[in-house]
Design an enzyme around this catalytic site. Structure first.
Site, PDB file in Angstrom:
ATOM      1  N   CYS A  68      -6.182   9.443   7.435  1.00 45.67           N
ATOM      2  CA  CYS A  68      -5.903  10.642   8.222  1.00 45.67           C
ATOM      3  C   CYS A  68      -4.721  11.326   7.552  1.00 45.67           C
ATOM      4  CB  CYS A  68      -5.664  10.328   9.706  1.00 45.67           C
ATOM      5  SG  CYS A  68      -4.142   9.452  10.114  1.00 45.67           S
ATOM      6  N   HIS A 101      -0.202 -11.633   2.891  1.00 40.65           N
ATOM      7  CA  HIS A 101       0.606 -12.181   3.979  1.00 40.65           C
ATOM      8  C   HIS A 101       0.016 -11.944   5.365  1.00 40.65           C
ATOM      9  CE1 HIS A 101       4.617 -12.288   1.529  1.00 40.65           C
ATOM     10  NE2 HIS A 101       3.599 -12.840   0.876  1.00 40.65           N
TER      11      HIS A 101
END
Length: 145
Positions: A68, A101
């Protein structure tokens, strides 16, 4: 997990960048599941985040890329869906770490924030990185539900 299909979705602000990323992915051999939007007319980004979230959670795609204007709204909208871990990324490092992670399955990009070459590098890093696993990262992922 081998990534073969990548879902793409954007609002009107991300339409042009989405097209560039689709071409990059196709050239690299990925199957692209383009969930819209299909032009520059104003649309509501939560609708496209929902479509992409459904495609990732139901297995039609192994990863997703949302775009966006800023990346913020569409990432918030995607994260409302169970099973989605969407990370707003701005560079290769955040894209890579979102996988290593946080086991992100979706990244969000801001078309008005990140240029097309950096965006393409982010997508590449995201798709090539693997979740490191291990007790520390896995424990934190489990706490997010």
């Amino acid at each position: 997990m081998t990534v073969s299909t990548v879902a793409l979705a954007s609002d009107h602000a991300g339409y042009e960048l989405k097209a560039q990323i689709a071409r990059q992915l196709e050239a690299a051999g990925y199957t692209v599941l383009d969930l819209g939007t299909d032009g520059p007319a104003s649309v509501d980004y939560p609708d496209f985040a929902a479509a992409l979230a459904a495609a990732v959670t139901d297995g039609r795609a192994q990863r997703g890329v949302l775009i966006c204007g800023s990346g913020i709204g569409i990432s918030i909208a995607a994260n409302r869906h169970p099973g989605i871990r969407a990370a707003l990324v701005h560079d290769v490092t955040t894209a890579r770490l979102s996988r290593e992670h946080n086991d992100a399955n979706v990244i969000a990009l801001g078309a008005r924030i990140v240029g097309p070459e950096i965006a393409k590098d982010c997508v590449d890093a995201f798709l090539k990185a693997e979740f490191e696993g291990g007790e520390r990262h896995s424990r934190r992922i489990a706490k997010m539900g």
